[in-house]
Design a protein around this motif. Sequence first.
Motif, mmCIF file in Angstrom:
data_model
loop_
_atom_site.group_PDB
_atom_site.id
_atom_site.type_symbol
_atom_site.label_atom_id
_atom_site.label_comp_id
_atom_site.label_asym_id
_atom_site.label_seq_id
_atom_site.Cartn_x
_atom_site.Cartn_y
_atom_site.Cartn_z
ATOM 1 N N PRO A 408 5.475 2.183 -22.249
ATOM 2 C CA PRO A 408 5.754 3.549 -22.716
ATOM 3 C C PRO A 408 7.190 4.007 -22.459
ATOM 4 N N SER A 409 8.000 3.180 -21.763
ATOM 5 C CA SER A 409 9.402 3.550 -21.492
ATOM 6 C C SER A 409 10.161 2.282 -21.131
ATOM 7 N N SER A 410 11.479 2.408 -20.939
ATOM 8 C CA SER A 410 12.229 1.286 -20.349
ATOM 9 C C SER A 410 12.107 1.401 -18.825
ATOM 10 N N ALA A 411 12.752 0.495 -18.095
ATOM 11 C CA ALA A 411 12.611 0.441 -16.632
ATOM 12 C C ALA A 411 13.028 1.762 -15.978
ATOM 13 N N PHE A 412 12.261 2.170 -14.968
ATOM 14 C CA PHE A 412 12.584 3.390 -14.214
ATOM 15 C C PHE A 412 13.113 3.001 -12.834
ATOM 16 N N GLY A 413 13.655 3.977 -12.116
ATOM 17 C CA GLY A 413 14.259 3.712 -10.811
ATOM 18 C C GLY A 413 13.219 3.427 -9.741
ATOM 19 N N LEU A 414 13.559 2.520 -8.830
ATOM 20 C CA LEU A 414 12.674 2.253 -7.698
ATOM 21 C C LEU A 414 12.524 3.531 -6.878
ATOM 22 N N GLY A 415 11.301 3.828 -6.509
ATOM 23 C CA GLY A 415 11.037 5.034 -5.717
ATOM 24 C C GLY A 415 10.794 6.273 -6.541
ATOM 25 N N GLU A 416 11.111 6.239 -7.851
ATOM 26 C CA GLU A 416 10.984 7.454 -8.669
ATOM 27 C C GLU A 416 9.534 7.834 -8.931
ATOM 28 N N MET A 417 8.661 6.837 -8.965
ATOM 29 C CA MET A 417 7.250 7.138 -9.229
ATOM 30 C C MET A 417 6.388 6.972 -7.997
ATOM 31 N N ALA A 418 6.967 6.427 -6.931
ATOM 32 C CA ALA A 418 6.168 6.089 -5.745
ATOM 33 C C ALA A 418 5.490 7.319 -5.145
ATOM 34 N N SER A 419 6.185 8.465 -5.202
ATOM 35 C CA SER A 419 5.626 9.659 -4.572
ATOM 36 C C SER A 419 4.735 10.442 -5.535
ATOM 37 N N ALA A 420 4.754 10.035 -6.796
ATOM 38 C CA ALA A 420 3.978 10.768 -7.807
ATOM 39 C C ALA A 420 2.497 10.449 -7.674
ATOM 40 N N ASP A 421 1.711 11.151 -8.444
ATOM 41 C CA ASP A 421 0.286 10.864 -8.561
ATOM 42 C C ASP A 421 0.147 9.402 -8.985
ATOM 43 N N PRO A 422 -0.691 8.594 -8.285
ATOM 44 C CA PRO A 422 -0.806 7.173 -8.662
ATOM 45 C C PRO A 422 -1.199 6.974 -10.122
ATOM 46 N N VAL A 423 -1.881 7.979 -10.710
ATOM 47 C CA VAL A 423 -2.287 7.860 -12.114
ATOM 48 C C VAL A 423 -1.056 7.764 -13.019
ATOM 49 N N GLU A 424 0.047 8.444 -12.632
ATOM 50 C CA GLU A 424 1.299 8.346 -13.401
ATOM 51 C C GLU A 424 1.742 6.887 -13.512
ATOM 52 N N MET A 425 1.645 6.169 -12.377
ATOM 53 C CA MET A 425 2.028 4.759 -12.370
ATOM 54 C C MET A 425 1.061 3.945 -13.228
ATOM 55 N N TYR A 426 -0.226 4.272 -13.159
ATOM 56 C CA TYR A 426 -1.231 3.508 -13.915
ATOM 57 C C TYR A 426 -0.999 3.630 -15.427
ATOM 58 N N LEU A 427 -0.377 4.730 -15.853
ATOM 59 C CA LEU A 427 -0.136 4.930 -17.294
ATOM 60 C C LEU A 427 0.855 3.916 -17.871
ATOM 61 N N ASN A 428 1.576 3.200 -16.988
ATOM 62 C CA ASN A 428 2.478 2.143 -17.460
ATOM 63 C C ASN A 428 1.723 1.034 -18.184
ATOM 64 N N ASP A 429 0.425 0.931 -17.908
ATOM 65 C CA ASP A 429 -0.385 -0.150 -18.480
ATOM 66 C C ASP A 429 -1.077 0.261 -19.777
ATOM 67 N N VAL A 430 -0.713 1.430 -20.313
ATOM 68 C CA VAL A 430 -1.478 2.009 -21.417
ATOM 69 C C VAL A 430 -1.549 1.094 -22.648
ATOM 70 N N PHE A 431 -0.494 0.341 -22.946
ATOM 71 C CA PHE A 431 -0.498 -0.507 -24.145
ATOM 72 C C PHE A 431 -0.999 -1.928 -23.876
ATOM 73 N N THR A 432 -1.152 -2.261 -22.594
ATOM 74 C CA THR A 432 -1.441 -3.669 -22.264
ATOM 75 C C THR A 432 -2.869 -3.934 -21.820
ATOM 76 N N VAL A 433 -3.536 -2.942 -21.209
ATOM 77 C CA VAL A 433 -4.857 -3.231 -20.607
ATOM 78 C C VAL A 433 -5.930 -3.611 -21.633
ATOM 79 N N THR A 434 -5.829 -3.085 -22.864
ATOM 80 C CA THR A 434 -6.859 -3.400 -23.868
ATOM 81 C C THR A 434 -6.962 -4.908 -24.092
ATOM 82 N N VAL A 435 -5.805 -5.576 -24.035
ATOM 83 C CA VAL A 435 -5.744 -7.013 -24.302
ATOM 84 C C VAL A 435 -6.522 -7.784 -23.233
#
Length: 491
Positions: A408-435
């Motif tokens: 859903p995006s290009s690479a983000f900075g290390l630590g930028e999502m670490a403090s966020a809701d873990p679900v935010e990180m899980y959304l990185n897999d939105v296009f790949t998990v179906t496979v």
Amino acid sequence: MNANELTIAGARDALAKGELSAVDLTMACLAAMDAGTPLNAFVHLTPDIALEQARAADGRRGADAPALNGIPLGIKDLFCTKGVPSQAASNILKGFRPEYESTVTAKLFGAGAVMLGKLNMDEFAMGSSNETSCYGDAVNPWKVDDRKLTPGGSSGGSAAAVAADLCLGATGTDTGGSIRQPAAFTGIVGIKPTYGRVSRWGVVAFASSLDQAGPMTKTVRDAAIMLGAMSGHDPKDSTSADLAVPDFEAALTGDIRGRKIGIPREYRMDGMPAEIEALWTRGAEMLKDAGAEIVDISLPHTKYALPAYYVIAPAEASSNLARYDGVRYGHRAKLGQGDGIVDMYEKTRAEGFGKEVQRRVMIGTYVLSAGFYDAYYNRARRVRALIKRDFDLVFADGIDAILTPATPSSAFGLGEMASADPVEMYLNDVFTVTVNLAGLPGVSVPVALDAKGLPMGLQLIGRPWDEAGLLNHAHVLERAAGFVAKPQKWW
């Protein structure tokens, strides 16, 4: 060009012509690895093994040399390698040196490959940014400002090492996108084969019905060469398919005239960056220009894929990780007087497992517990069957491959999502998990740089067991995109 910057196909040709020796090639990679320490991609170095294998490869040179003879590779820390630390980036496996070789590494060594060392990854392959590793973060070689960027996960070390030319190719594993997402973030090619194409024996398990190993390489041709060496039936893995392995490299004809490429409308997510949308449109146009027919398709159960995945994968993980208890191998907590066996289990797991692994084990145990098994796990399994049926119907309709964004995006900075809701990180897999849920093959191909100068990839999804056709479509896309950008060396 330095030898370590060669592709697998290029090095194979140079070795065959005698322009280069396997020892020289290996030494060039070892020097690059030494210089590449700031990337934290390699976590266990095996130079002695590498040089021994390279010398053996030089002794085998000739017309009948095996497919990967003398080719230096990196091995993800999830693959058990005899006598070499195999920790799955977890403290709970500290000191574990297997007495056996995984089927994949045995096949690669049988094909003449050279092992440079073990690569960083998310702990037990749980993560999308390589920030859950006991070795610390792996770093993306691409840099556009003063931030350090994630190489993606869980195969972040593999992606960083290949993109930075520390090795010619690497093994990865993909449970929900862990080959394809880091490949897209680092501008390389990564293929997840059909479930059962590559043996899982000797690969530390995350979620057994989803895990699949695959190659991460600089080009589609290299992926075809490496996948051919990794694939094949293995009686030691009950889910391994007893099917002949096609010549994937020979399938790269570059001809896709008359093929039907599906564009799933459900993948047009709300809030998708305009750049990703434009890239997707451009990819479809490239395939159309090559003679393919672009067809709008529907995969109606896509919106349930992420929640289903994050029920099934943790459930299987909680079952698989129960074996790490401090009794037989790996870390064991220091016990106080009067501590019993349950205290040992609890203290060992509390010390040995990182936060993300603990989170997923707890989610998994919860969804498998007596009162919730039907409400969560069984329902997720039914959704999984519907997702697979969506793909079956589309392929039965004559679609040859499906084109989607890889991330859903290009690479983000290390630590930028670490403090966020873990679900935010899980959304990185939105296009790949179906496979993974459908057991299909999928490949990520680098196509362009975004406005910041970071690589972006597109994903092609293939019919079951049609890696040959899928790689040919990827080869056409790669050629049309003409992506040759490399990260500027800052390390």
